[in-house]
Design an enzyme around this catalytic site. Structure first.
Site, PDB file in Angstrom:
ATOM      1  N   CYS A   1      -0.051   1.431   7.211  1.00 27.19           N
ATOM      2  CA  CYS A   1      -1.123   1.424   6.225  1.00 27.19           C
ATOM      3  C   CYS A   1      -2.293   2.247   6.777  1.00 27.19           C
ATOM      4  O   CYS A   1      -2.580   2.204   7.975  1.00 27.19           O
ATOM      5  CB  CYS A   1      -1.564  -0.012   5.974  1.00 27.19           C
ATOM      6  SG  CYS A   1      -2.937  -0.135   4.819  1.00 27.19           S
TER       7      CYS A   1
ATOM      8  N   HIS B   1     -19.002  -1.543 -11.989  1.00 29.16           N
ATOM      9  CA  HIS B   1     -17.930  -2.429 -11.514  1.00 29.16           C
ATOM     10  C   HIS B   1     -16.961  -1.656 -10.614  1.00 29.16           C
ATOM     11  O   HIS B   1     -16.398  -0.646 -11.031  1.00 29.16           O
ATOM     12  CB  HIS B   1     -17.175  -2.997 -12.724  1.00 29.16           C
ATOM     13  CG  HIS B   1     -16.131  -4.008 -12.346  1.00 29.16           C
ATOM     14  ND1 HIS B   1     -14.800  -3.857 -12.667  1.00 29.16           N
ATOM     15  CD2 HIS B   1     -16.229  -5.167 -11.650  1.00 29.16           C
ATOM     16  CE1 HIS B   1     -14.119  -4.898 -12.210  1.00 29.16           C
ATOM     17  NE2 HIS B   1     -14.955  -5.700 -11.586  1.00 29.16           N
TER      18      HIS B   1
ATOM     19  N   ARG C   1       1.714  -4.663   2.010  1.00 35.31           N
ATOM     20  CA  ARG C   1       0.462  -4.189   1.442  1.00 35.31           C
ATOM     21  C   ARG C   1       0.712  -4.045  -0.068  1.00 35.31           C
ATOM     22  O   ARG C   1       1.263  -3.037  -0.525  1.00 35.31           O
ATOM     23  CB  ARG C   1       0.091  -2.851   2.059  1.00 35.31           C
ATOM     24  CG  ARG C   1      -1.366  -2.319   1.939  1.00 35.31           C
ATOM     25  CD  ARG C   1      -2.090  -2.651   0.764  1.00 35.31           C
ATOM     26  NE  ARG C   1      -3.468  -2.179   0.702  1.00 35.31           N
ATOM     27  CZ  ARG C   1      -4.323  -2.694  -0.163  1.00 35.31           C
ATOM     28  NH1 ARG C   1      -3.977  -3.686  -0.964  1.00 35.31           N
ATOM     29  NH2 ARG C   1      -5.556  -2.204  -0.231  1.00 35.31           N
TER      30      ARG C   1
ATOM     31  N   TYR D   1      -8.148   6.002  -0.018  1.00 36.65           N
ATOM     32  CA  TYR D   1      -7.248   6.604   0.961  1.00 36.65           C
ATOM     33  C   TYR D   1      -7.606   8.059   1.270  1.00 36.65           C
ATOM     34  O   TYR D   1      -6.779   8.956   1.189  1.00 36.65           O
ATOM     35  CB  TYR D   1      -5.785   6.475   0.500  1.00 36.65           C
ATOM     36  CG  TYR D   1      -5.332   5.044   0.393  1.00 36.65           C
ATOM     37  CD1 TYR D   1      -5.404   4.186   1.494  1.00 36.65           C
ATOM     38  CD2 TYR D   1      -4.837   4.510  -0.798  1.00 36.65           C
ATOM     39  CE1 TYR D   1      -5.004   2.872   1.414  1.00 36.65           C
ATOM     40  CE2 TYR D   1      -4.434   3.189  -0.894  1.00 36.65           C
ATOM     41  CZ  TYR D   1      -4.523   2.375   0.215  1.00 36.65           C
ATOM     42  OH  TYR D   1      -4.123   1.068   0.125  1.00 36.65           O
TER      43      TYR D   1
ATOM     44  N   HIS E   1     -12.642 -11.807  -5.782  1.00 38.36           N
ATOM     45  CA  HIS E   1     -13.926 -12.093  -6.412  1.00 38.36           C
ATOM     46  C   HIS E   1     -14.504 -13.417  -5.934  1.00 38.36           C
ATOM     47  O   HIS E   1     -15.705 -13.627  -6.006  1.00 38.36           O
ATOM     48  CB  HIS E   1     -13.775 -12.141  -7.940  1.00 38.36           C
ATOM     49  CG  HIS E   1     -13.616 -10.786  -8.572  1.00 38.36           C
ATOM     50  ND1 HIS E   1     -12.390 -10.196  -8.767  1.00 38.36           N
ATOM     51  CD2 HIS E   1     -14.539  -9.906  -9.050  1.00 38.36           C
ATOM     52  CE1 HIS E   1     -12.563  -9.010  -9.352  1.00 38.36           C
ATOM     53  NE2 HIS E   1     -13.857  -8.803  -9.524  1.00 38.36           N
TER      54      HIS E   1
END
Lengths: 564, 564
Positions: free
Chosen positions: A281, A135, A234, A417, A160
């Site tokens: 970001c 997962h 974000r 990141y 999802h």
């Protein structure tokens, strides 16, 4: 007892066989992937098992249509989670020849690896035992739903709700709920995002839950300071609703020292420090990188960047009050947000202690944004602002600050990141091999005209922004109308900034004659910072599986209006 | 009186006419340049003057062969001087229909703008009045030769000994020396470089006077620490021969404070600080940029970079002892070398005071290089080492340190070592518009195999170096065998370095299988630093008139030996 031993022996035997078969399957699968154009259907009957035995590896189907492979890739993309998943290697799933009927009671009894892990979605029942470890959000998140419905959790992570995800799940289907149990689950599906703030309608929303949105390009460079309501947002989790009166920031003291519990009023007692800082970001301009090859992440356009005037206490002052000093050995300051998922896991990140303790680095615990208390979407009442550093370290809704010898153990620090070579894919990625993104590279983009627009003949006005990480000032922006063959220097605008502390962007503008007879223009911009670093020409060589650090030349194509 | 007035009136009239004619000429010249392919010869008879009057603008000759234009360009290239010269606009020169004969005595009487400026080379006489202001090395340097022979000065700057330069000079010829004066000048042509040290024969010499040389690629990455004898050398002037016993470093105190005069022994009293630092010339890899379009500068290959272990006193300690403090307003620390030209002008440069005073920036007054006293070519007895910063600021043979509110007024600080847009040429360059280069951008190059080499089939070993300015660590080197389509990650080697203080390069290596049947490989490398800055793909978009900051991907082409 004898029977159990026999069963165990059989299981062992089967495991060994499975291992061999699994290798064969993986090898065949890789082969199949290498020759995607092959249109013949390749079926491998790996292991046929008795239904009363745990069904394990029924069949693997490959075809020229690799939408299912794509589904796997996309799934990890969602949520901003970068778990290393050798998806292809683990296609074993529970399945059966005929649909079976189960009661909710039966489903509930399958909630651990020992009893196997079942979940429901609508009226369908799935055995996800083999998937738990794969997962993308981690096993613990999926285990929350073990023995029950997925809906309450999918409400939290709306990502999802995509066909790719349902496609993956379908492979684990083992049956249907009994007719009397098909009614919606009695478990109340409370919406963790119900309390999120109202947003400005101009924002271009990339994800509602968690909320991720950017201002449209034409608004982005209208002002040097981005108005709070359209500042890019974000979020990784629902927005917490914090009471400023009871809010406390916990600052852990050094070993043997004492910790601080600071109210907002306590924070106000530190010298108020004000700076203009651009936040960006890591995924800004990801949509352009996606055009090279699919990546996992939100489809940010060029607007995941904004500039505000921040005010707050300097982190170095607060750390000093807690008794911290700069030490010789490497150390990190870890931040924890008060936003958290259903397991109680908070958003977290860290920066090097050297940066945190350096007064010149001006790291803030900010409580004001453009003269106002922080808006809820931007961390009310307190967020970290780390000038020159990727947005992900500017932890919002700050709850806790601590100093550690290692980086934050947060998923977002260690498993996300980071930048990788274009050659690295989700099968080969080693997150420990790359440093976490801190300072960002030089960046620029064209905000006007828009890609695909029609401009007047005569003269064209081109506008945009440029910024670099680490306090490096943008010293020049080159603009081309012919795809990069020739260049003109744009006029830079924006606040004066101190050397080595150019935390904020420069806006730029170029008025250029449109060459006579030209029917279209390929407009390109590139910025240069005061270390003379430049943006790379193209995206493909900096492509990376998470679609971060997308800073190649920004290119747009416009049409020139024909003269009447 | 009346006659003089009449003469002045005539001069004025002629000046006005000249201005108009000059414009016409320039316009025609530009036109001619724009259509270089034109093979017809275009002659403009601009102004015919009486010989007794000052000859001014006789004739301009353009032809398809623009070698003369090239000469102009190349001339400025030499010396590493970047003066702004609108060459084409000033082709007026002294000339005549018949060769005239002059005595040395006559030549000597022409040594000022008022009497006009004559010089000799061999037996030829030139009126360079109109050229003085255009001299790439500045008017003052040329004025040293006014009224006399050029030889002693050309001996200092050997770069003058090129056909391009003689071609330019030829345009200013006004006559010959009288037979009795044709004997070599009695002025002793002493060679200011006669005392330069003996150099290692392995060095690839780009210029003998001043001495500029680089190690060959195959030696460059043989050792992490470059041996002193093959460390690249970039001198701007003759190497001074300094006596360590009488050497003094003058450190100016702050206003009202007192200055220091430090002997070597005094310097040894400061705490000895040791660091490994890579130095790189701004012009490293210029030869690749030249392939895009001609630039002015020495033709460095990939070897204008080397690494040494330096020891010395920290600049911040010395400045503190002189009473200097970090001030709020911007300030600069200026360095002056003890190398100087015949006018007494020393090499000079400056760095921001903030860097100089920051103990973490580790700026050194170095007296040791790899455990030895500095070699003479590298600044004996004391040089500045500014980690992470362009070589040009690491002033050698250091004589003086001072603090000023502005950058050094040195030519090399203000009129050289700056980057510009590809659109800027020597007609449009404004040196004040760009910041002086300090920190350098990320860089890498392939040292093995050599460009054009033949490698074995089977496996190829590729080696190189990678480095970034500002203490940013190289975190990855990507290598491609197919011109940048696919990439492999190289293995990095080298000393561990502190975060934010990665002053030294990484060496790297990749062993890669040669794809079967491949007859040639286009090998490319690119480095990524910890701010995730990358090298640009190609040179053309970073081309600049001085050929500095040449850090696009390094590309080589090799042949694969055919299997027998």
């Amino acid at each position: 007892m004898g029977e159990r031993r026999g069963l165990k022996g059989l299981q062992k035997q089967c495991s060994a066989t499975m291992l061999l078969l699994h290798r064969a399957v993986v090898s065949a699968f890789r082969h199949a992937c290498r020759f995607k154009s092959t249109s013949s259907k390749l079926c491998i009957q790996a292991c046929s098992t008795n239904d009363s035995f745990q069904p394990q590896c029924p069949s693997l189907t490959f075809s020229g249509n690799n939408s299912s492979t794509r589904g796997w890739r996309v799934m990890g993309t969602l949520l901003g989670l970068g778990a290393v998943l050798a998806y292809h290697d683990h296609r074993c799933k529970a399945a059966q020849e005929l649909p079976r009927i189960y009661t909710r009671e039966e489903v509930r009894s399958h909630s651990s690896p020992e009893t196997r892990i079942w979940v429901t979605l609508g009226s369908e029942v799935f055995d996800v035992t083999e998937f738990v470890d794969l997962h993308p959000g981690g096993p613990s998140k999926l285990m929350l739903a073990a023995g029950g419905p997925l809906e309450p959790f999918w409400a939290l992570y709306a990502v999802h709700n995509q066909s790719h995800v349902r496609e993956i799940l379908a492979q684990y289907k083992i049956g249907e709920l009994s007719p009397e149990d098909k009614a919606p689950s009695t478990l109340k599906t409370s919406d963790p995002y119900a309390d999120d703030p109202i947003r400005h309608p101009a924002l271009k929303v990339n994800s509602q839950r968690p909320f991720n949105a950017e201002p449209p390009p034409e608004l982005l460079t209208e002002n040097y300071i981005t108005p709070n309501p359209i500042f890019f947002t974000r979020n990784h989790l629902p927005v917490p609703n914090l009471d400023p009166d009871t809010y406390r920031l916990h600052v852990e003291g050094p070993p043997g020292g004492q910790s601080l519990s600071l109210s907002l009023d306590d924070l106000y007692q530190f010298p108020k420090h004000e700076i203009t800082v651009t936040l960006q970001c890591a995924g800004n301009r990801r949509s352009e990188m996606t055009q090279v090859k699919e990546v996992r992440g939100l489809e940010w356009s060029i607007g995941a960047i904004s500039t505000a005037h921040w005010a707050g206490a300097r982190l170095c002052d607060v750390l000093a009050q807690a008794g911290h000093q700069l030490c010789e050995t490497e150390a990190h300051v870890c931040f924890e947000g008060l936003d958290s998922d259903p397991t109680g896991t908070a958003y977290g990140a860290s920066i090097p202690l050297a940066r945190a303790m350096d007064p010149e680095a001006e790291v803030l615990l900010a409580y004001e944004m453009n003269g106002q208390p922080l808006p809820r979407d931007h961390g009310f009442p307190v967020r970290v602002v780390v000038p020159g550093v990727v947005g992900a370290r500017h932890v919002k809704w700050l709850g806790k600050v601590s100093v550690a010898s290692e980086e934050s153990y947060s998923h977002w620090q260690r498993r996300d990141y980071k930048g990788f070579s274009p050659s690295v894919d989700w099968d080969t990625v080693d997150f420990d091999s790359a440093p976490s993104i801190q300072e960002l590279p030089v960046q620029s983009a064209i905000t006007e005209p828009k890609d695909g627009a029609t401009v007047e003949s005569g003269e064209v006005t081109i506008k945009g922004y440029a910024w670099s990480g680490g306090g490096r000032a943008v010293i020049r922006v080159d603009v081309s109308l012919d795809g990069g063959l020739t260049w003109q220097v744009a006029k830079l605008d924006g606040e004066e900034q101190c050397p080595r502390k150019a935390w904020a962007w420069r806006l730029w503008e170029l008025q250029a004659p449109v060459p006579a007879g030209q029917k279209e223009l390929n407009i390109v911009c590139k910025a240069i910072d005061d270390s003379y670093n430049v943006q790379p020409d193209t995206m493909a060589p900096i492509w990376n599986l998470r679609g971060v650090l997308s800073n190649a030349w920004h290119r747009i194509h416009v049409h020139v209006r024909a003269n009447p």
